[in-house]
Scaffold this active site. Structure first.
Site, PDB file in Angstrom:
ATOM      1  N   LYS A 177       0.867  -1.195   0.000  1.00 15.10           N
ATOM      2  CA  LYS A 177       0.000   0.000   0.000  1.00 15.10           C
ATOM      3  C   LYS A 177       0.898   1.237   0.000  1.00 15.10           C
ATOM      4  O   LYS A 177       1.495   1.596   1.000  1.00 15.10           O
ATOM      5  CB  LYS A 177      -0.925   0.058   1.218  1.00 15.10           C
ATOM      6  N   GLU A 252      10.636   1.795   9.737  1.00 18.72           N
ATOM      7  CA  GLU A 252      11.609   2.850   9.359  1.00 18.72           C
ATOM      8  C   GLU A 252      10.896   4.165   9.574  1.00 18.72           C
ATOM      9  O   GLU A 252       9.986   4.507   8.806  1.00 18.72           O
ATOM     10  CB  GLU A 252      12.013   2.697   7.886  1.00 18.72           C
ATOM     11  N   CYS A 286      13.917  11.425   5.482  1.00 22.21           N
ATOM     12  CA  CYS A 286      14.024  10.997   6.879  1.00 22.21           C
ATOM     13  C   CYS A 286      15.418  11.277   7.423  1.00 22.21           C
ATOM     14  O   CYS A 286      15.607  11.487   8.612  1.00 22.21           O
ATOM     15  CB  CYS A 286      13.698   9.515   6.982  1.00 22.21           C
ATOM     16  N   GLU A 387      10.476  16.586  14.096  1.00 20.58           N
ATOM     17  CA  GLU A 387      10.780  16.429  12.673  1.00 20.58           C
ATOM     18  C   GLU A 387       9.873  17.355  11.865  1.00 20.58           C
ATOM     19  O   GLU A 387       8.645  17.220  11.903  1.00 20.58           O
ATOM     20  CB  GLU A 387      10.545  14.978  12.246  1.00 20.58           C
TER      21      GLU A 387
HETATM   22  P1  NAP Z   1       2.844   8.702   7.350  1.00 21.21           P
HETATM   23  O1  NAP Z   1       1.802   9.747   7.358  1.00 21.21           O
HETATM   24  O2  NAP Z   1       3.218   8.044   8.609  1.00 21.21           O
HETATM   25  O3  NAP Z   1       2.361   7.630   6.271  1.00 21.21           O
HETATM   26  C1  NAP Z   1       3.137   6.509   5.919  1.00 21.21           C
HETATM   27  C2  NAP Z   1       2.230   5.455   5.344  1.00 21.21           C
HETATM   28  O4  NAP Z   1       1.380   4.960   6.377  1.00 21.21           O
HETATM   29  C3  NAP Z   1       1.291   5.963   4.246  1.00 21.21           C
HETATM   30  O5  NAP Z   1       1.134   4.977   3.255  1.00 21.21           O
HETATM   31  C4  NAP Z   1      -0.005   6.171   5.022  1.00 21.21           C
HETATM   32  O6  NAP Z   1      -1.142   6.172   4.210  1.00 21.21           O
HETATM   33  C5  NAP Z   1       0.037   4.962   5.929  1.00 21.21           C
HETATM   34  N1  NAP Z   1      -0.878   4.988   7.066  1.00 21.21           N
HETATM   35  C6  NAP Z   1      -1.583   6.018   7.591  1.00 21.21           C
HETATM   36  N2  NAP Z   1      -2.318   5.604   8.651  1.00 21.21           N
HETATM   37  C7  NAP Z   1      -2.076   4.287   8.808  1.00 21.21           C
HETATM   38  C8  NAP Z   1      -2.519   3.289   9.716  1.00 21.21           C
HETATM   39  N3  NAP Z   1      -3.391   3.557  10.702  1.00 21.21           N
HETATM   40  N4  NAP Z   1      -2.053   2.044   9.596  1.00 21.21           N
HETATM   41  C9  NAP Z   1      -1.164   1.733   8.626  1.00 21.21           C
HETATM   42  N5  NAP Z   1      -0.713   2.626   7.728  1.00 21.21           N
HETATM   43  C10 NAP Z   1      -1.153   3.886   7.813  1.00 21.21           C
HETATM   44  O7  NAP Z   1       4.195   9.267   6.737  1.00 21.21           O
HETATM   45  P2  NAP Z   1       4.373  10.180   5.451  1.00 21.21           P
HETATM   46  O8  NAP Z   1       3.913  11.568   5.779  1.00 21.21           O
HETATM   47  O9  NAP Z   1       3.789   9.493   4.256  1.00 21.21           O
HETATM   48  O10 NAP Z   1       5.970  10.161   5.267  1.00 21.21           O
HETATM   49  C11 NAP Z   1       6.838  10.992   5.954  1.00 21.21           C
HETATM   50  C12 NAP Z   1       7.429  10.285   7.155  1.00 21.21           C
HETATM   51  O11 NAP Z   1       8.096   9.111   6.737  1.00 21.21           O
HETATM   52  C13 NAP Z   1       8.485  11.122   7.863  1.00 21.21           C
HETATM   53  O12 NAP Z   1       8.311  11.020   9.245  1.00 21.21           O
HETATM   54  C14 NAP Z   1       9.794  10.459   7.466  1.00 21.21           C
HETATM   55  O13 NAP Z   1      10.850  10.621   8.381  1.00 21.21           O
HETATM   56  C15 NAP Z   1       9.381   9.035   7.361  1.00 21.21           C
HETATM   57  N6  NAP Z   1      10.328   8.313   6.518  1.00 21.21           N
HETATM   58  C16 NAP Z   1      11.194   7.435   7.123  1.00 21.21           C
HETATM   59  C17 NAP Z   1      12.140   6.776   6.353  1.00 21.21           C
HETATM   60  C18 NAP Z   1      13.124   5.809   6.978  1.00 21.21           C
HETATM   61  O14 NAP Z   1      13.696   5.027   6.240  1.00 21.21           O
HETATM   62  N7  NAP Z   1      13.330   5.842   8.291  1.00 21.21           N
HETATM   63  C19 NAP Z   1      12.203   6.997   4.974  1.00 21.21           C
HETATM   64  C20 NAP Z   1      11.313   7.899   4.416  1.00 21.21           C
HETATM   65  C21 NAP Z   1      10.367   8.554   5.190  1.00 21.21           C
HETATM   66  P3  NAP Z   1      -1.671   7.591   3.659  1.00 21.21           P
HETATM   67  O15 NAP Z   1      -0.627   8.112   2.747  1.00 21.21           O
HETATM   68  O16 NAP Z   1      -2.950   7.289   3.002  1.00 21.21           O
HETATM   69  O17 NAP Z   1      -1.864   8.464   4.883  1.00 21.21           O
END
Ligand code: NAP
Length: 496
Positions: A177, A252, A286, A387
């Site tokens: 997803k 991650e 990230c 962040e």
């Molecule tokens: P996010 O809002 O946490 O969303 C990540 C994924 O989770 C999306 O596909 C989201 O769907 C989904 N999601 C939302 N609610 C969920 C639930 N209840 N259960 C399961 N999945 C759910 O993060 P983002 O804004 O897309 O990305 C930015 C974040 O990712 C930042 O914090 C960044 O640091 C982190 N990141 C970490 C790494 C690493 O390797 N450590 C790499 C890249 C990014 P929707 O899009 O539909 O909300």
């Protein structure tokens, strides 16, 4: 003009979402919709997980040897290489990151499929020199089952591939997803997956809002493991939900990485490293080096230099190879960054560059924020602890090694850190002491399929890339074979 419309990919077939609902995906440069994405629901989750479960249990996939799985991954790598330019353009349309960055990323991406394809038939169990006579004991590594992979919007296919390549090499099946904001490239990837000749059900891609289907995906009883990349708050919810079924999890999550500059460093290189750490990808990584820790003796000189270089950044169309700073990927993210710029002011930080939405004519109609640098920041401020995920740099001075390490580690996150110094003793000591999964010395933002990547503390659990990654998708089994002619006393456990 009608927008291109994507479909779900389930069991190697293209299908409409069961509720016949789609939503618009926006191009961050124009802030206008450019394609339609299926709005999946619980029924689609059932179909996708059912398909992955079936493919894991029966049919061709479980009969393939690891070598054959590896060959399919090679083929997929070749197809990605062939279509890298198109995939890169689609990702830029969806997340607004620079074509120069996405093109490099997509051309490098096949390496994960070649590496894990090669590793597929090199995972060996062992014969244990067991401490009991007439017993033969060995271990083997087996796949887990259905893996749910959930990814964010900032590097959509790269982060999906970090999960897909090792999970498939290990023999699992997958439901992916992608982020609601950047699903298009996952469906384009699925076309290549099918063309590579994988059996039906091995990879399924469904889209939709995480808030609607995320819990259903993670809680589903047929799911053995959840591989998640995203924010720490969502990660906590995923972890809690997975715990209800004692599922394997890798997470991650977010970061707030320190980039530490000592006065003995090569200053011009450090300036470039600091700028690339925070303004490349508009700070939406990230691993962003969003806290600059600079030795007090060179603070003013160093700040002048980074401001001077940051001012030269060319903002504009992310599809142009000339552009250096692109838009922010999503409208909610744009609003979030602006709210942190306001907070920086309220907290008393001094803005020495930017501090607002971009007004430059190059910025077009999209979601642009000026590269922003703040001094007079102390590490307890929210702009230093939270962040922001945007082009916002908090500058914090330190006096010596001890204070540098104390500020660097005084944070809930532990994803990455940068260290700029020419003193080998300091390099060895501080890189040991830094609580971060990755430490870069005299460089920043380097990644490879060969080297493990992941977080300390609240930045995550598990590692992606490198040999470690495949063990996230395997479980060890210990097999005991007795060659005794007579079974001893059945009422006592045999310890000798
Ligand atoms: P996010 O809002 O946490 O969303 C990540 C994924 O989770 C999306 O596909 C989201 O769907 C989904 N999601 C939302 N609610 C969920 C639930 N209840 N259960 C399961 N999945 C759910 O993060 P983002 O804004 O897309 O990305 C930015 C974040 O990712 C930042 O914090 C960044 O640091 C982190 N990141 C970490 C790494 C690493 O390797 N450590 C790499 C890249 C990014 P929707 O899009 O539909 O909300």
């Amino acid at each position: 003009m009608s927008l291109p419309k994507y479909q779900h990919f389930i069991n190697n077939e293209w299908c409409d979402p069961t509720n016949n609902m789609w939503y618009e995906s926006f191009n961050p440069y124009t802030a206008k919709p450019w394609c339609l994405i299926p709005k999946g629901n619980k029924e689609d989750v059932e179909l996708a997980i059912g398909s992955a479960h079936q493919a894991f249990k029966t049919g061709e996939w479980p009969t393939l040897t690891p070598t054959q799985r590896g060959q399919l991954l090679y083929k997929l790598g070749d197809l990605i290489a062939e279509h890298a330019d198109k995939l890169a353009e689609i990702e830029v349309m969806d997340n607004g990151k620079l074509i120069s960055e996405m093109s490099a990323q997509l051309h490098y991406l096949p390496q994960w499929f070649y590496y894990f394809g090669g590793l597929a038939d090199k995972i060996e169990g062992s014969v244990i020199p067991i401490d009991k006579p007439q017993v033969f004991n060995y271990t083997r590594y087996e796949p887990l089952g259905v893996v749910v992979a959930i990814t964010p919007w900032n590097s959509p296919l790269l982060l999906a591939s970090w999960k897909i390549a090792p999970a498939l090499a290990a023999g699992n099946t997958i439901v992916l997803k992608p982020s609601e904001f950047t699903s298009a490239s996952a469906f384009e990837f699925a076309k290549l997956f099918k063309a590579a000749g994988f059996p039906p059900g091995v990879l399924n891609v469904i889209s939709g809002f995480g808030r609607d289907i995320g819990d259903d995906l993670v809680l589903h009883p047929q799911v053995a493991k959840v591989a998640f990349t995203g924010g720490t708050e969502t990660g906590k919810r995923v972890y809690e939900n997975a715990a209800k079924g004692i599922k394997k999890v890798s997470l991650e999550l977010g970061g707030k990485s320190p980039n530490i500059v000592f006065d003995d460093a090569n200053i011009d290189n450090a300036v470039k490293g600091v700028i690339s750490g925070i303004f490349a990808a508009t700070g939406q990584t990230c691993i962003a080096g969003s806290r600059l820790l600079v030795q007090a003796s060179i603070h003013d000189e160093f700040v002048d230099k980074i401001v001077k270089l940051a001012k030269t950044a060319k903002m504009g169309d992310p599809l142009s190879f000339e552009t250096q700073v692109g838009p922010v990927s999503t409208e909610p993210q744009f609003e979030k960054i602006l709210s942190y710029l306001k907070l920086a002011k309220e907290e008393g930080a001094h803005c020495v560059l930017g501090g607002d939405r971009a007004k430059s004519s190059q910025a077009g109609t999209g979601w642009f924020v000026e590269p922003s640098i703040y001094t007079h920041v102390h590490n307890k401020m929210r702009i230093a602890q939270e962040e922001i995920f945007g082009p916002v740099l908090a500058v914090i001075p330190f006096k010596d090694d001890e204070e540098a390490i104390s500020i660097a580690n005084d944070i809930p996150y532990g994803l990455a850190a940068g260290l700029w110094t020419n003193d080998i003793k300091r390099i060895l000591e501080l890189s040991n002491k830094l609580q971060a999964g990755t430490v870069w010395v005299n460089t920043y933002r380097m990644l490879s399929y060969l080297s493990p990547f992941g977080g300390y503390k609240m930045s995550g659990i598990g590692r992606e890339s490198g040999k470690e990654a495949i063990y996230n998708y395997l479980q060890a089994k210990s097999v005991w074979i007795s060659t005794q002619t007579e079974t001893p006393n059945p009422f006592v456990m045999r310890l000798k």
